[in-house]
Design a protein around this motif. Structure first.
Motif, PDB file in Angstrom:
ATOM      1  N   VAL A  34     -64.927 -61.293 -17.592  1.00 37.55           N
ATOM      2  CA  VAL A  34     -63.542 -60.900 -17.740  1.00 37.55           C
ATOM      3  C   VAL A  34     -63.188 -61.831 -19.003  1.00 37.55           C
ATOM      4  CG1 VAL A  34     -62.662 -60.814 -15.504  1.00 37.55           C
ATOM      5  CG2 VAL A  34     -62.949 -63.170 -16.582  1.00 37.55           C
ATOM      6  N   SER A  35     -64.241 -62.214 -19.712  1.00 42.53           N
ATOM      7  CA  SER A  35     -64.002 -63.096 -21.197  1.00 42.53           C
ATOM      8  C   SER A  35     -63.969 -62.043 -22.452  1.00 42.53           C
ATOM      9  CB  SER A  35     -65.157 -63.938 -21.405  1.00 42.53           C
ATOM     10  OG  SER A  35     -66.541 -63.012 -21.392  1.00 42.53           O
ATOM     11  N   GLY A  36     -64.204 -60.642 -22.188  1.00 48.03           N
ATOM     12  CA  GLY A  36     -63.820 -60.044 -23.406  1.00 48.03           C
ATOM     13  C   GLY A  36     -63.703 -58.504 -23.038  1.00 48.03           C
ATOM     14  N   GLY A  37     -63.289 -57.740 -24.044  1.00 43.72           N
ATOM     15  CA  GLY A  37     -63.139 -56.299 -24.006  1.00 43.72           C
ATOM     16  C   GLY A  37     -61.945 -55.859 -22.811  1.00 43.72           C
ATOM     17  N   VAL A  38     -62.555 -54.791 -21.958  1.00 49.95           N
ATOM     18  CA  VAL A  38     -61.581 -54.366 -20.806  1.00 49.95           C
ATOM     19  C   VAL A  38     -61.367 -55.924 -19.803  1.00 49.95           C
ATOM     20  CG1 VAL A  38     -61.380 -52.814 -18.906  1.00 49.95           C
ATOM     21  CG2 VAL A  38     -62.402 -52.051 -21.112  1.00 49.95           C
ATOM     22  N   ALA A 151     -70.421 -56.300 -11.643  1.00 50.39           N
ATOM     23  CA  ALA A 151     -70.889 -57.315 -10.680  1.00 50.39           C
ATOM     24  C   ALA A 151     -70.126 -58.845 -11.280  1.00 50.39           C
ATOM     25  CB  ALA A 151     -72.368 -57.779 -10.929  1.00 50.39           C
ATOM     26  N   GLY A 152     -69.902 -59.064 -12.608  1.00 50.98           N
ATOM     27  CA  GLY A 152     -69.244 -59.916 -13.461  1.00 50.98           C
ATOM     28  C   GLY A 152     -68.055 -60.278 -13.032  1.00 50.98           C
ATOM     29  N   VAL A 153     -67.279 -59.188 -12.940  1.00 54.25           N
ATOM     30  CA  VAL A 153     -65.840 -59.335 -12.485  1.00 54.25           C
ATOM     31  C   VAL A 153     -65.548 -59.480 -10.973  1.00 54.25           C
ATOM     32  CG1 VAL A 153     -63.756 -57.848 -12.342  1.00 54.25           C
ATOM     33  CG2 VAL A 153     -64.990 -57.538 -14.298  1.00 54.25           C
ATOM     34  N   ASP A 178     -71.336 -50.012 -11.636  1.00 59.01           N
ATOM     35  CA  ASP A 178     -70.644 -49.334 -12.895  1.00 59.01           C
ATOM     36  C   ASP A 178     -69.983 -47.952 -12.582  1.00 59.01           C
ATOM     37  OD1 ASP A 178     -70.248 -48.281 -15.404  1.00 59.01           O
ATOM     38  OD2 ASP A 178     -71.895 -49.413 -16.260  1.00 59.01           O
ATOM     39  N   LEU A 179     -68.966 -47.851 -12.889  1.00 60.54           N
ATOM     40  CA  LEU A 179     -68.216 -46.462 -12.330  1.00 60.54           C
ATOM     41  C   LEU A 179     -68.957 -45.239 -13.432  1.00 60.54           C
ATOM     42  CD1 LEU A 179     -64.638 -47.625 -11.599  1.00 60.54           C
ATOM     43  CD2 LEU A 179     -66.184 -46.693 -10.215  1.00 60.54           C
ATOM     44  N   ARG A 180     -69.640 -45.779 -14.539  1.00 60.67           N
ATOM     45  CA  ARG A 180     -70.096 -44.578 -15.370  1.00 60.67           C
ATOM     46  C   ARG A 180     -71.607 -44.268 -14.777  1.00 60.67           C
ATOM     47  NH1 ARG A 180     -69.585 -48.311 -20.723  1.00 60.67           N
ATOM     48  NH2 ARG A 180     -70.434 -49.662 -18.949  1.00 60.67           N
ATOM     49  N   ALA A 181     -72.047 -45.099 -13.749  1.00 62.21           N
ATOM     50  CA  ALA A 181     -73.311 -44.730 -12.958  1.00 62.21           C
ATOM     51  C   ALA A 181     -73.281 -44.226 -11.810  1.00 62.21           C
ATOM     52  CB  ALA A 181     -74.260 -45.867 -13.080  1.00 62.21           C
ATOM     53  N   ASP A 182     -74.296 -44.446 -10.722  1.00 59.79           N
ATOM     54  CA  ASP A 182     -74.145 -44.092  -9.455  1.00 59.79           C
ATOM     55  C   ASP A 182     -73.373 -45.045  -8.359  1.00 59.79           C
ATOM     56  OD1 ASP A 182     -74.465 -42.504  -7.003  1.00 59.79           O
ATOM     57  OD2 ASP A 182     -76.495 -43.663  -6.807  1.00 59.79           O
ATOM     58  N   TRP A 183     -71.923 -45.053  -8.761  1.00 56.74           N
ATOM     59  CA  TRP A 183     -71.175 -45.855  -7.878  1.00 56.74           C
ATOM     60  C   TRP A 183     -71.124 -45.260  -6.512  1.00 56.74           C
ATOM     61  CZ3 TRP A 183     -66.700 -43.551  -5.874  1.00 56.74           C
ATOM     62  CH2 TRP A 183     -66.683 -42.477  -6.465  1.00 56.74           C
ATOM     63  N   ALA A 184     -71.172 -43.970  -6.463  1.00 57.47           N
ATOM     64  CA  ALA A 184     -70.879 -43.379  -5.100  1.00 57.47           C
ATOM     65  C   ALA A 184     -72.129 -43.869  -4.044  1.00 57.47           C
ATOM     66  CB  ALA A 184     -70.860 -41.959  -5.149  1.00 57.47           C
ATOM     67  N   GLY A 185     -73.306 -43.599  -4.563  1.00 57.18           N
ATOM     68  CA  GLY A 185     -74.378 -44.142  -3.812  1.00 57.18           C
ATOM     69  C   GLY A 185     -74.140 -45.824  -3.526  1.00 57.18           C
TER      70      GLY A 185
END
Length: 321
Positions: A34-38, A151-153, A178-185
């Protein structure tokens, strides 16, 4: 979305979870994630929820929010009460913008509680961030709440909650993905059952994703949702986000917190996600937040050069046969 949703119930007192360890938790918490970006935007929303919690006319109460803010060095000096911010509701950042997040929290609390009352047995928080609904809401039944985020969040959040001895009121399942990867799996691997009615929430998420990633994410939601499921998410309709670069909200967030939201938002054309859901058999409608401000008697209303003008909250339902 029903016009008569029940209000979110009062959360359990923080003292019930042992508020005393909070200071120790803040001292030893690793803020990675949570230290930067989104990740910083999750702290911004937490600060807004903390301020809303302490208002005399609060729409939503989150007793954990201020502990997240204090635990991360990047936000440790931010206000968590209105009197610490100054400026009142006229302040573009800790007034108007914070009130927006408070209103959004209440409306989406109501959405999830209504969906569970209507039969949803699972709740999935996409990009859960520092969401504490599994802890602070009194659920009408006993759904399983899945929280998907990096995982970090999730690790940062868990360390703060553990330091507070917080106990969820329902079964809570963090899903590092990561919601840009295989989060459904990852979600199904964590026990999610696509055959059960599910309430999905993507709060403050999609405008950070590219258009194609948004489409893939909602296609995956569609494929995992049984009849009776529901989905709420937030979108921005502006064709040119930079037209609002000098709006009071964006300017204050950039100058006072060092968060340039427009640099974080995905650029390029946005898909008609609500239309795509309707084509797949969902009902879907988009609402301006200003209508909810009028309904609740508090919250932001339109103003010139308004960064909130294009925001819409979309509520979709997959009907039963």
């Amino acid at each position: 979305m029903s016009e008569t949703l029940g209000a979110a119930r009062s959360p359990r007192p923080l003292s019930a979870y042992g508020g005393a360890p909070a200071r120790a938790a803040q001292r030893r918490t690793d803020p990675r994630g949570v230290s930067g970006g989104v990740g910083l935007t999750a702290l911004l929303v937490a600060a807004a929820r903390a301020i809303e919690t302490h208002r005399h006319d609060s729409l939503a109460a989150d007793p954990y929010a201020e502990h997240f803010v204090r635990a991360a060095p990047a936000s440790a000096h931010w206000p968590v009460r209105a009197e610490q911010a100054g400026g009142g509701d006229d302040d573009p950042l800790w007034g108007r913008f914070a009130r927006y997040f408070g209103l959004r929290t209440r409306v989406l609390d109501d959405f999830l509680l209504h969906a569970v009352r209507a039969g949803a047995r699972q709740v999935v928080l996409l990009g859960a961030g520092l969401d504490t609904r599994a802890f602070r809401l009194e659920w009408p039944s006993d759904p399983v709440v899945y929280e998907i985020d990096r995982a970090g969040v999730l690790s940062f959040k868990q360390r703060v909650l553990t330091g507070l001895s917080a106990v969820p009121g329902v079964r809570r399942v963090p899903v590092p993905a990561d919601l840009r990867a295989d989060w459904a799996g990852a979600l199904t691997g964590a026990g999610f059952d696509p055959a059960l009615p599910t309430a999905w929430l993507a709060e403050g998420l999609l405008f950070y994703l590219s258009g194609p990633v948004e489409t893939r994410l909602l296609d995956a939601v569609d494929g995992l949702t049984a009849a009776g499921g529901a989905l709420a998410y937030e979108v921005k309709l502006e064709k040119d986000l930079l037209a609002y670069r000098d709006s009071p909200i964006y300017s204050a967030t950039r100058a006072r917190l060092g968060i340039d939201l427009l640099d974080l938002f995905a650029k390029g054309p946005r898909p008609d996600s609500a239309g795509g859901l309707r084509a797949k058999g969902w009902s879907a409608c988009a609402h301006s937040p200003f209508g909810f401000s009028r309904r609740h008697g508090r919250g932001p209303l339109p103003e010139p050069n308004d960064a909130l003008e294009g925001n819409r909250w979309v509520f979709a339902h997959r009907p039963r046969p």
